[in-house]
Design a protein around this motif. Structure first.
Motif, PDB file in Angstrom:
ATOM      1  N   UNK A  52      -0.275   9.848  -0.268  1.00 21.27           N
ATOM      2  CA  UNK A  52       1.078  10.366  -0.656  1.00 21.27           C
ATOM      3  C   UNK A  52       1.975   9.105  -0.622  1.00 21.27           C
ATOM      4  N   UNK A  53       2.833   9.065  -1.706  1.00 15.86           N
ATOM      5  CA  UNK A  53       3.900   8.170  -1.752  1.00 15.86           C
ATOM      6  C   UNK A  53       5.085   8.792  -1.254  1.00 15.86           C
ATOM      7  N   UNK A  54       5.917   8.339  -0.035  1.00 13.35           N
ATOM      8  CA  UNK A  54       7.164   8.552   0.517  1.00 13.35           C
ATOM      9  C   UNK A  54       8.472   7.920  -0.133  1.00 13.35           C
ATOM     10  N   UNK A  55       8.803   6.776   0.480  1.00 11.95           N
ATOM     11  CA  UNK A  55       9.672   6.184  -0.018  1.00 11.95           C
ATOM     12  C   UNK A  55       9.234   5.071  -1.289  1.00 11.95           C
ATOM     13  N   UNK A  56       8.027   4.843  -1.469  1.00  6.42           N
ATOM     14  CA  UNK A  56       7.489   3.660  -2.328  1.00  6.42           C
ATOM     15  C   UNK A  56       7.864   4.619  -3.717  1.00  6.42           C
ATOM     16  N   UNK A  57       8.403   3.875  -4.817  1.00  3.02           N
ATOM     17  CA  UNK A  57       8.655   4.736  -6.204  1.00  3.02           C
ATOM     18  C   UNK A  57       7.353   4.691  -6.944  1.00  3.02           C
ATOM     19  N   UNK A  58       6.378   4.044  -6.697  1.00  3.20           N
ATOM     20  CA  UNK A  58       5.030   3.916  -7.700  1.00  3.20           C
ATOM     21  C   UNK A  58       3.925   3.559  -6.815  1.00  3.20           C
ATOM     22  N   UNK A  59       2.771   3.664  -7.186  1.00  3.98           N
ATOM     23  CA  UNK A  59       1.516   3.165  -6.783  1.00  3.98           C
ATOM     24  C   UNK A  59       1.505   1.332  -7.013  1.00  3.98           C
ATOM     25  N   UNK A  60       0.677   0.979  -6.053  1.00  4.15           N
ATOM     26  CA  UNK A  60       0.575  -0.726  -6.337  1.00  4.15           C
ATOM     27  C   UNK A  60       1.574  -1.714  -5.851  1.00  4.15           C
ATOM     28  N   UNK A  61       2.510  -0.988  -5.078  1.00  4.30           N
ATOM     29  CA  UNK A  61       3.406  -1.946  -4.825  1.00  4.30           C
ATOM     30  C   UNK A  61       3.022  -2.520  -3.073  1.00  4.30           C
ATOM     31  N   UNK A  62       3.790  -3.588  -2.591  1.00  2.00           N
ATOM     32  CA  UNK A  62       3.433  -4.053  -1.264  1.00  2.00           C
ATOM     33  C   UNK A  62       2.376  -5.004  -0.970  1.00  2.00           C
ATOM     34  N   UNK A  63       1.780  -5.575  -2.206  1.00  2.00           N
ATOM     35  CA  UNK A  63       0.672  -6.563  -1.758  1.00  2.00           C
ATOM     36  C   UNK A  63       1.268  -7.914  -1.442  1.00  2.00           C
ATOM     37  N   UNK A  64       0.723  -8.349  -0.483  1.00  2.00           N
ATOM     38  CA  UNK A  64       1.290  -9.847   0.104  1.00  2.00           C
ATOM     39  C   UNK A  64       0.278 -10.934  -0.290  1.00  2.00           C
ATOM     40  N   UNK A  65      -1.037 -10.574  -0.463  1.00  2.00           N
ATOM     41  CA  UNK A  65      -2.075 -11.461  -0.433  1.00  2.00           C
ATOM     42  C   UNK A  65      -3.094 -11.193  -1.596  1.00  2.00           C
ATOM     43  N   UNK A  66      -2.511 -11.534  -3.090  1.00  2.00           N
ATOM     44  CA  UNK A  66      -3.299 -11.222  -4.043  1.00  2.00           C
ATOM     45  C   UNK A  66      -4.550 -11.848  -4.384  1.00  2.00           C
ATOM     46  N   UNK A  67      -4.674 -13.145  -3.810  1.00  2.54           N
ATOM     47  CA  UNK A  67      -5.726 -13.666  -4.240  1.00  2.54           C
ATOM     48  C   UNK A  67      -6.828 -13.294  -3.434  1.00  2.54           C
ATOM     49  N   UNK A  68      -6.717 -12.762  -2.046  1.00  2.52           N
ATOM     50  CA  UNK A  68      -7.546 -12.239  -1.165  1.00  2.52           C
ATOM     51  C   UNK A  68      -8.037 -10.795  -1.802  1.00  2.52           C
ATOM     52  N   UNK A  69      -6.821 -10.246  -2.289  1.00  2.30           N
ATOM     53  CA  UNK A  69      -7.159  -8.576  -2.948  1.00  2.30           C
ATOM     54  C   UNK A  69      -8.151  -8.783  -3.899  1.00  2.30           C
ATOM     55  N   UNK A  70      -8.076  -9.834  -4.890  1.00  5.67           N
ATOM     56  CA  UNK A  70      -8.705 -10.037  -6.104  1.00  5.67           C
ATOM     57  C   UNK A  70     -10.252  -9.922  -5.741  1.00  5.67           C
ATOM     58  N   UNK A  71     -10.435 -10.373  -4.601  1.00  9.33           N
ATOM     59  CA  UNK A  71     -12.039 -10.648  -4.216  1.00  9.33           C
ATOM     60  C   UNK A  71     -12.678  -9.338  -3.786  1.00  9.33           C
ATOM     61  N   UNK A  72     -11.845  -8.412  -3.250  1.00  7.95           N
ATOM     62  CA  UNK A  72     -12.001  -7.060  -2.783  1.00  7.95           C
ATOM     63  C   UNK A  72     -11.965  -6.009  -3.656  1.00  7.95           C
ATOM     64  N   UNK A  73     -11.325  -6.420  -4.893  1.00  6.63           N
ATOM     65  CA  UNK A  73     -10.658  -5.031  -5.570  1.00  6.63           C
ATOM     66  C   UNK A  73     -11.936  -4.159  -6.187  1.00  6.63           C
ATOM     67  N   UNK A  74     -12.972  -4.416  -6.363  1.00 10.31           N
ATOM     68  CA  UNK A  74     -13.884  -3.529  -6.655  1.00 10.31           C
ATOM     69  C   UNK A  74     -14.455  -2.379  -5.377  1.00 10.31           C
ATOM     70  N   UNK A  75     -14.370  -2.902  -4.309  1.00  9.47           N
ATOM     71  CA  UNK A  75     -14.515  -2.078  -2.914  1.00  9.47           C
ATOM     72  C   UNK A  75     -13.444  -1.383  -2.806  1.00  9.47           C
ATOM     73  N   UNK A  76     -12.214  -1.846  -3.206  1.00  7.71           N
ATOM     74  CA  UNK A  76     -10.815  -1.034  -2.783  1.00  7.71           C
ATOM     75  C   UNK A  76     -10.749   0.239  -3.679  1.00  7.71           C
ATOM     76  N   UNK A  77     -11.210  -0.079  -4.779  1.00  6.15           N
ATOM     77  CA  UNK A  77     -11.349   0.848  -5.931  1.00  6.15           C
ATOM     78  C   UNK A  77     -12.472   2.057  -6.134  1.00  6.15           C
TER      79      UNK A  77
END
Length: 443
Positions: free
Chosen positions: A413-438
């Motif tokens: 549930x989004x509360x203050x965040x106006x949309x999904x996908x915000x707040x990522x601080x480490x995009x490089x590490x995220x890219x390596x995990x993206x399939x599992x995250x999704x």
């Protein structure tokens, strides 16, 4: 509130300490004067959309050892569903008892209850005595609220007689723009996750960790066969990941081929589709069917090459508990943390005592267990299982979907965040995990 949000979105986190805290905020609530609204209805007909309200509420006073958090996202758990349908009791009884504990807790006893036991957000203010956290810190919160004024809590805080679940047995929960927590509920937000992803593991991830991995639960070891009910659900999806990571063999029980496929995506191979197999553990309302227990046990042995489960990961409760006790191996453990299908369990005690099995009760997690579970998320060893994200205005629908078991994994549930996908601080590490995250997205 808009200035606070603007500062967070602009990554000007140091600025939040100088911004005024609003006198009120939007929150998801239930009302004490509606606690009887579903009286006489069967549980399945009770509709959270009718009892959950989104409204403006007063900002609570910040006390010693507490923190006020700007909540960017939260998530739905079964305790929010229970709160919304006032089962097994109205949560206002919890708030009234807590309000009598001390002058500091009196503020929790209100005619409305701000619900929600997960959050990801930014610390706005800290009360006296808080040194580990400061305004601007990006955090997630676990849901153990504990007073720690009794000796029983100092070995395992879950044994403290004044232990409560925040947002369920306390007020000012996470399904809101602001939340009030104890500072010892806070943990670092995993930098590679969005706000809604980071908010979703908290309660279920920590619960599964204690229940399955911790020595306070089943103390799972390498090679164990672990039967996991609801293995693609909010709780079971984390148990499945812990079993796989810990060298155990999960046997995943699901209710559809779609849910079976999610388990396969996580890496599980042994799967029982209970709907396709047609298991009916109860002949009628009062009598179970031991023949179905035996048929279920035979299916497990067929999948495992003749082995029974070392551990049964229980949470459905009444519907499945008799089968769980029966199929656990000699000397095995049935570990239970919930009863989503009913609280009054029945089982044949001969299969427990004569085969030296154990039933272990497990409830949420202590701070150390929650921290370890969150650390595994931050390291990319355990992944969020968000399948769908709702706006705060649609929280009633989100809770309704969970109540009907029409969801997979966790519902954000989004509360203050106006949309999904915000707040990522480490995009490089995220890219390596993206399939599992999704993995659970769109399911």
């Amino acid at each position: 509130m808009q200035k606070i949000l603007d500062a967070i979105l602009a990554d000007e986190l140091d600025a939040v300490a100088s911004l005024p805290v609003p006198d009120s905020y939007r929150a998801v609530t239930v009302h004490a004067d509606e606690a009887e609204m579903f009286q006489g209805l069967p549980t399945k007909e009770k509709d959270p959309r009718k009892s959950l309200h989104v409204e403006q509420v007063a900002t609570p006073e910040l006390g010693p050892g507490e923190a006020l958090v700007a909540v960017m996202a939260s998530a739905i758990n079964y305790n929010t569903v229970w709160t919304s349908i006032f089962e097994p009791v109205s949560t206002f009884s919890f708030l009234k008892r807590y309000g009598k504990t001390s002058p500091l807790t009196a503020k929790h006893d209100l005619p409305y209850h701000v619900v929600g036991s997960d959050l990801a957000g930014v610390v706005l203010r800290t009360g006296p005595g808080v040194n580990a956290w400061k305004p601007g810190d990006e955090v997630v919160a676990h849901c153990l609220s504990v007073e720690l004024e009794h000796p029983d809590g100092h070995n395992d805080t879950m044994l403290d007689p004044e232990q409560r679940i925040w947002g369920f047995e306390t007020n000012f929960g996470g399904l809101a723009e602001l939340a009030l927590v104890k500072a010892n509920q806070l943990m670092p937000k995993p930098g590679h996750l969005t706000w809604e992803e980071a908010a979703s593991p908290g309660l279920v991830n920590s619960t599964a960790y204690r229940q399955l991995v911790s020595r306070n639960g089943a103390a799972m070891k390498q090679g164990d066969v672990v039967l996991i009910w609801g293995a693609s659900g909010g709780l079971g999806s984390y148990a499945t990941q812990f079993a796989l990571n810990g060298g155990a063999t999960p046997v995943c029980v699901v209710s559809s081929q779609e849910k079976a496929e999610l388990c396969r995506k996580m890496g599980a191979e042994l799967i029982i589709d209970r709907s396709a197999e047609g298991y009916r553990f109860w002949q009628d309302e009062h009598n179970q069917d031991p023949k179905e227990w035996k048929r279920f046990g035979a299916k497990i042995r067929e999948l495992t090459g003749g082995e029974d489960p070392d551990i049964v990961f229980e949470h459905p409760g009444r519907e499945t508990f008799g089968a769980s006790v029966y199929v656990a191996k000699r000397g095995g453990t049935i570990v239970t943390c919930a009863s989503t299908s009913g609280f009054l369990h029945q089982y044949d005690n001969r299969y427990l005592w004569m085969n030296l099995k154990r039933i272990v009760g497990s409830h949420f997690a202590n701070y150390r267990e929650a921290w370890e579970a969150n650390r595994l998320v931050a390291k990319g060893k355990i992944h969020p299982t968000v399948s769908k994200v709702y706006s705060m205005d649609d929280t009633g629908q989100a809770a309704y979907d969970v109540h009907r078991n029409a969801h997979q994994g966790k519902v954000g549930v989004l509360t203050l965040a106006p949309e999904e996908g915000l707040g990522v601080r480490d995009p490089e590490f995220r890219a390596a995990q993206l399939d599992q995250i999704n993995r659970f997205r769109g399911e």
